[in-house]
Design an enzyme around this catalytic site. Structure first.
Site, PDB file in Angstrom:
ATOM      1  N   SER A   1       0.859  -1.188   0.000  1.00 43.03           N
ATOM      2  CA  SER A   1       0.000   0.000   0.000  1.00 43.03           C
ATOM      3  C   SER A   1       0.891   1.232   0.000  1.00 43.03           C
ATOM      4  CB  SER A   1      -0.904   0.006   1.233  1.00 43.03           C
ATOM      5  OG  SER A   1      -1.531   1.273   1.392  1.00 43.03           O
TER       6      SER A   1
ATOM      7  N   TYR B   1      -1.111  -0.590  10.445  1.00 43.51           N
ATOM      8  CA  TYR B   1      -1.269  -0.921   9.025  1.00 43.51           C
ATOM      9  C   TYR B   1      -0.131  -0.326   8.200  1.00 43.51           C
ATOM     10  CZ  TYR B   1      -3.325  -1.204   4.346  1.00 43.51           C
ATOM     11  OH  TYR B   1      -3.537  -1.460   3.027  1.00 43.51           O
TER      12      TYR B   1
END
Length: 246
Positions: free
Chosen positions: A133, A146
Protein backbone atom coordinates in the site's frame (compact mmCIF):
# COMPACT_ATOMS: atom_id res chain seq x y z
CA UNK A 1 1.82 -23.12 -20.62
CA UNK A 2 -0.18 -20.92 -18.25
CA UNK A 3 -3.01 -23.44 -18.21
CA UNK A 4 -0.68 -25.91 -16.47
CA UNK A 5 0.34 -23.44 -13.77
CA UNK A 6 -0.97 -23.19 -10.24
CA UNK A 7 -1.23 -20.00 -8.21
CA UNK A 8 -2.25 -19.42 -4.60
CA UNK A 9 -4.03 -16.11 -3.89
CA UNK A 10 -4.69 -15.18 -0.27
CA UNK A 11 -7.78 -13.13 0.51
CA UNK A 12 -9.10 -14.10 -2.88
CA UNK A 13 -12.86 -13.83 -2.32
CA UNK A 14 -13.33 -10.08 -2.07
CA UNK A 15 -12.08 -6.78 -3.43
CA UNK A 16 -8.67 -6.74 -5.08
CA UNK A 17 -8.11 -10.41 -4.29
CA UNK A 18 -11.29 -11.39 -6.07
CA UNK A 19 -10.28 -9.49 -9.20
CA UNK A 20 -6.85 -11.11 -9.11
CA UNK A 21 -8.42 -14.56 -8.81
CA UNK A 22 -10.87 -13.89 -11.64
CA UNK A 23 -8.25 -12.36 -13.92
CA UNK A 24 -5.70 -15.12 -13.46
CA UNK A 25 -8.38 -17.77 -13.92
CA UNK A 26 -9.33 -16.11 -17.20
CA UNK A 27 -5.70 -16.33 -18.30
CA UNK A 28 -5.68 -20.08 -17.77
CA UNK A 29 -4.13 -20.33 -14.34
CA UNK A 30 -5.35 -22.96 -11.87
CA UNK A 31 -6.27 -20.64 -8.99
CA UNK A 32 -6.41 -21.75 -5.39
CA UNK A 33 -7.61 -18.90 -3.18
CA UNK A 34 -8.10 -18.45 0.54
CA UNK A 35 -10.86 -16.63 2.34
CA UNK A 36 -11.63 -16.08 6.01
CA UNK A 37 -15.22 -14.95 6.55
CA UNK A 38 -16.54 -14.42 3.01
CA UNK A 39 -18.15 -17.82 2.55
CA UNK A 40 -20.91 -16.62 0.19
CA UNK A 41 -18.43 -14.75 -2.01
CA UNK A 42 -16.11 -17.77 -1.99
CA UNK A 43 -18.88 -20.09 -3.16
CA UNK A 44 -19.86 -17.69 -5.92
CA UNK A 45 -16.26 -17.37 -7.14
CA UNK A 46 -15.96 -21.14 -7.22
CA UNK A 47 -19.19 -21.40 -9.20
CA UNK A 48 -18.44 -18.65 -11.73
CA UNK A 49 -14.69 -19.08 -12.24
CA UNK A 50 -13.85 -22.51 -10.88
CA UNK A 51 -11.53 -21.09 -8.22
CA UNK A 52 -10.60 -23.66 -5.59
CA UNK A 53 -11.55 -21.84 -2.37
CA UNK A 54 -9.99 -22.74 1.00
CA UNK A 55 -10.88 -21.25 4.38
CA UNK A 56 -7.93 -19.87 6.34
CA UNK A 57 -7.59 -17.52 9.31
CA UNK A 58 -4.17 -15.92 8.93
CA UNK A 59 -4.22 -14.52 12.46
CA UNK A 60 -3.47 -18.02 13.76
CA UNK A 61 0.16 -18.80 12.95
CA UNK A 62 -0.11 -22.52 13.65
CA UNK A 63 -3.06 -22.79 11.27
CA UNK A 64 -1.17 -20.85 8.62
CA UNK A 65 1.78 -23.21 8.88
CA UNK A 66 -0.45 -26.28 8.83
CA UNK A 67 -2.41 -24.98 5.86
CA UNK A 68 0.58 -24.19 3.68
CA UNK A 69 2.19 -27.57 4.33
CA UNK A 70 -1.03 -29.40 3.48
CA UNK A 71 -1.70 -27.35 0.35
CA UNK A 72 1.86 -27.93 -0.87
CA UNK A 73 1.19 -31.65 -0.69
CA UNK A 74 -1.71 -31.13 -3.11
CA UNK A 75 -0.17 -28.66 -5.55
CA UNK A 76 3.14 -27.48 -6.87
CA UNK A 77 2.68 -23.75 -7.07
CA UNK A 78 4.31 -21.69 -9.77
CA UNK A 79 3.11 -18.44 -8.22
CA UNK A 80 1.94 -16.94 -4.95
CA UNK A 81 0.00 -13.71 -4.45
CA UNK A 82 0.00 -12.48 -0.86
CA UNK A 83 -3.05 -10.25 -1.03
CA UNK A 84 -4.83 -10.83 2.29
CA UNK A 85 -4.48 -7.98 4.75
CA UNK A 86 -6.25 -6.22 7.58
CA UNK A 87 -6.60 -2.58 8.57
CA UNK A 88 -7.94 -1.66 11.99
CA UNK A 89 -8.39 1.98 12.95
CA UNK A 90 -7.07 3.02 16.32
CA UNK A 91 -6.61 6.27 18.23
CA UNK A 92 -3.14 6.75 19.65
CA UNK A 93 -4.58 7.49 23.08
CA UNK A 94 -6.24 4.06 23.12
CA UNK A 95 -3.60 2.24 21.13
CA UNK A 96 -3.17 -1.41 22.08
CA UNK A 97 -0.54 -3.83 20.93
CA UNK A 98 -3.21 -6.45 20.34
CA UNK A 99 -4.07 -4.58 17.14
CA UNK A 100 -0.38 -4.20 16.30
CA UNK A 101 0.35 -7.91 16.77
CA UNK A 102 -2.72 -9.04 14.83
CA UNK A 103 -1.98 -6.66 11.94
CA UNK A 104 1.65 -7.75 11.65
CA UNK A 105 0.66 -11.42 11.86
CA UNK A 106 -1.66 -11.12 8.85
CA UNK A 107 0.15 -8.46 6.82
CA UNK A 108 3.79 -9.48 7.32
CA UNK A 109 4.32 -12.78 9.12
CA UNK A 110 1.79 -14.84 7.16
CA UNK A 111 3.15 -13.69 3.76
CA UNK A 112 6.65 -14.59 4.93
CA UNK A 113 5.55 -18.05 6.09
CA UNK A 114 3.79 -18.70 2.79
CA UNK A 115 6.71 -17.36 0.76
CA UNK A 116 9.17 -19.56 2.61
CA UNK A 117 7.19 -22.77 2.35
CA UNK A 118 5.97 -22.24 -1.22
CA UNK A 119 8.95 -20.32 -2.59
CA UNK A 120 11.43 -23.03 -1.65
CA UNK A 121 9.28 -25.54 -3.55
CA UNK A 122 8.71 -23.43 -6.66
CA UNK A 123 10.27 -24.45 -9.95
CA UNK A 124 12.67 -22.14 -11.75
CA UNK A 125 10.68 -19.25 -13.18
CA UNK A 126 8.30 -19.04 -10.23
CA UNK A 127 7.01 -15.70 -9.00
CA UNK A 128 5.68 -14.17 -5.79
CA UNK A 129 3.73 -10.90 -5.62
CA UNK A 130 2.97 -9.12 -2.36
CA UNK A 131 0.18 -6.54 -2.24
CA UNK A 132 1.39 -3.55 -0.22
CA UNK A 133 0.00 0.00 0.00
CA UNK A 134 1.14 3.57 -0.54
CA UNK A 135 0.49 3.92 3.19
CA UNK A 136 3.90 2.25 3.55
CA UNK A 137 5.54 5.52 2.48
CA UNK A 138 3.73 7.96 4.77
CA UNK A 139 2.95 8.51 8.42
CA UNK A 140 -0.45 7.55 9.72
CA UNK A 141 -2.87 9.10 12.18
CA UNK A 142 -5.27 6.24 12.99
CA UNK A 143 -3.75 3.20 11.32
CA UNK A 144 -0.17 3.14 12.58
CA UNK A 145 -0.01 -0.66 12.60
CA UNK A 146 -1.27 -0.92 9.02
CA UNK A 147 1.19 1.62 7.61
CA UNK A 148 4.10 0.07 9.49
CA UNK A 149 3.14 -3.43 8.39
CA UNK A 150 3.00 -2.45 4.72
CA UNK A 151 6.42 -0.77 5.01
CA UNK A 152 7.72 -3.98 6.54
CA UNK A 153 6.16 -6.02 3.74
CA UNK A 154 8.07 -3.99 1.16
CA UNK A 155 11.30 -4.69 3.04
CA UNK A 156 10.43 -8.39 3.24
CA UNK A 157 9.77 -8.34 -0.51
CA UNK A 158 13.29 -7.09 -1.22
CA UNK A 159 14.85 -9.64 1.13
CA UNK A 160 12.87 -12.51 -0.38
CA UNK A 161 13.99 -11.40 -3.83
CA UNK A 162 17.59 -11.69 -2.64
CA UNK A 163 17.31 -15.15 -1.12
CA UNK A 164 15.02 -16.72 -3.74
CA UNK A 165 16.64 -15.13 -6.78
CA UNK A 166 19.39 -17.76 -7.07
CA UNK A 167 16.62 -20.37 -7.32
CA UNK A 168 15.10 -18.54 -10.27
CA UNK A 169 12.12 -17.27 -8.24
CA UNK A 170 11.21 -13.60 -8.54
CA UNK A 171 9.55 -11.60 -5.74
CA UNK A 172 7.89 -8.24 -6.28
CA UNK A 173 5.23 -6.02 -4.78
CA UNK A 174 2.33 -3.99 -6.07
CA UNK A 175 1.71 -0.84 -4.04
CA UNK A 176 -1.82 0.45 -4.67
CA UNK A 177 -3.10 3.87 -3.76
CA UNK A 178 -6.82 4.60 -3.44
CA UNK A 179 -8.71 1.69 -4.97
CA UNK A 180 -12.51 1.33 -5.12
CA UNK A 181 -12.62 -2.10 -3.56
CA UNK A 182 -15.78 -1.77 -1.50
CA UNK A 183 -14.00 -0.16 1.45
CA UNK A 184 -13.80 3.47 0.35
CA UNK A 185 -16.36 6.17 1.01
CA UNK A 186 -17.28 8.98 -1.34
CA UNK A 187 -16.29 11.49 1.32
CA UNK A 188 -12.64 10.94 0.48
CA UNK A 189 -11.34 13.39 -2.12
CA UNK A 190 -8.46 11.23 -3.33
CA UNK A 191 -9.81 11.14 -6.89
CA UNK A 192 -9.86 14.95 -7.06
CA UNK A 193 -6.21 15.06 -6.02
CA UNK A 194 -5.08 12.34 -8.43
CA UNK A 195 -3.67 13.47 -11.79
CA UNK A 196 -5.66 10.79 -13.61
CA UNK A 197 -8.85 12.08 -11.96
CA UNK A 198 -10.10 8.77 -10.56
CA UNK A 199 -9.51 6.12 -7.96
CA UNK A 200 -8.11 2.81 -9.08
CA UNK A 201 -10.18 -0.29 -9.70
CA UNK A 202 -9.43 -3.81 -8.47
CA UNK A 203 -9.00 -4.78 -12.11
CA UNK A 204 -6.18 -2.23 -12.45
CA UNK A 205 -4.25 -4.05 -9.75
CA UNK A 206 -5.10 -7.51 -11.09
CA UNK A 207 -3.59 -6.66 -14.48
CA UNK A 208 -0.33 -5.53 -12.86
CA UNK A 209 -0.16 -8.73 -10.82
CA UNK A 210 -0.68 -10.80 -13.98
CA UNK A 211 2.17 -8.92 -15.66
CA UNK A 212 4.54 -9.55 -12.75
CA UNK A 213 3.70 -13.25 -12.79
CA UNK A 214 4.32 -13.49 -16.53
CA UNK A 215 7.53 -14.07 -18.46
CA UNK A 216 7.26 -10.48 -19.69
CA UNK A 217 8.54 -9.49 -16.23
CA UNK A 218 11.34 -12.08 -16.19
CA UNK A 219 14.03 -9.51 -15.27
CA UNK A 220 12.04 -7.74 -12.56
CA UNK A 221 12.57 -8.76 -8.94
CA UNK A 222 12.76 -6.93 -5.64
CA UNK A 223 10.68 -4.13 -7.12
CA UNK A 224 7.51 -2.35 -6.09
CA UNK A 225 5.16 -1.04 -8.73
CA UNK A 226 3.24 1.93 -7.37
CA UNK A 227 -0.27 2.01 -8.84
CA UNK A 228 -1.90 5.16 -7.51
CA UNK A 229 -2.77 7.25 -10.57
CA UNK A 230 -0.02 9.68 -9.57
CA UNK A 231 -1.60 10.49 -6.19
CA UNK A 232 1.64 10.33 -4.19
CA UNK A 233 3.25 12.82 -6.56
CA UNK A 234 0.78 15.57 -5.64
CA UNK A 235 1.23 18.03 -2.80
CA UNK A 236 -2.19 18.91 -1.40
CA UNK A 237 -1.52 22.62 -0.86
CA UNK A 238 0.25 23.11 -4.19
CA UNK A 239 -2.72 21.48 -5.93
CA UNK A 240 -5.16 23.76 -4.09
CA UNK A 241 -3.05 26.79 -4.94
CA UNK A 242 -2.98 25.84 -8.60
CA UNK A 243 -6.73 25.25 -8.65
CA UNK A 244 -7.38 28.64 -7.07
CA UNK A 245 -5.39 30.36 -9.81
CA UNK A 246 -7.13 28.48 -12.58
Amino acid sequence: MASERNVLVTGGARGIGRSISEHLSGLGWKVVATYNTGLDEARELNRTHGVDMRQLDLTDRSRTRDFVRRICDEFQFHALVNNAGILEKESFEEFTFDVWDKTFEVNVTAPLILAQEIGLRMPHGGSIVNIASTDAHIGSFRSIAYSASKAALLSVTRSLANVLGPRGVRVNAVTPGWVDSGILSERYEAARLTPLGRNGSPEDIARIVAFLLSSDASFITGASIVADGGYTGVDYFMKKENDSLG
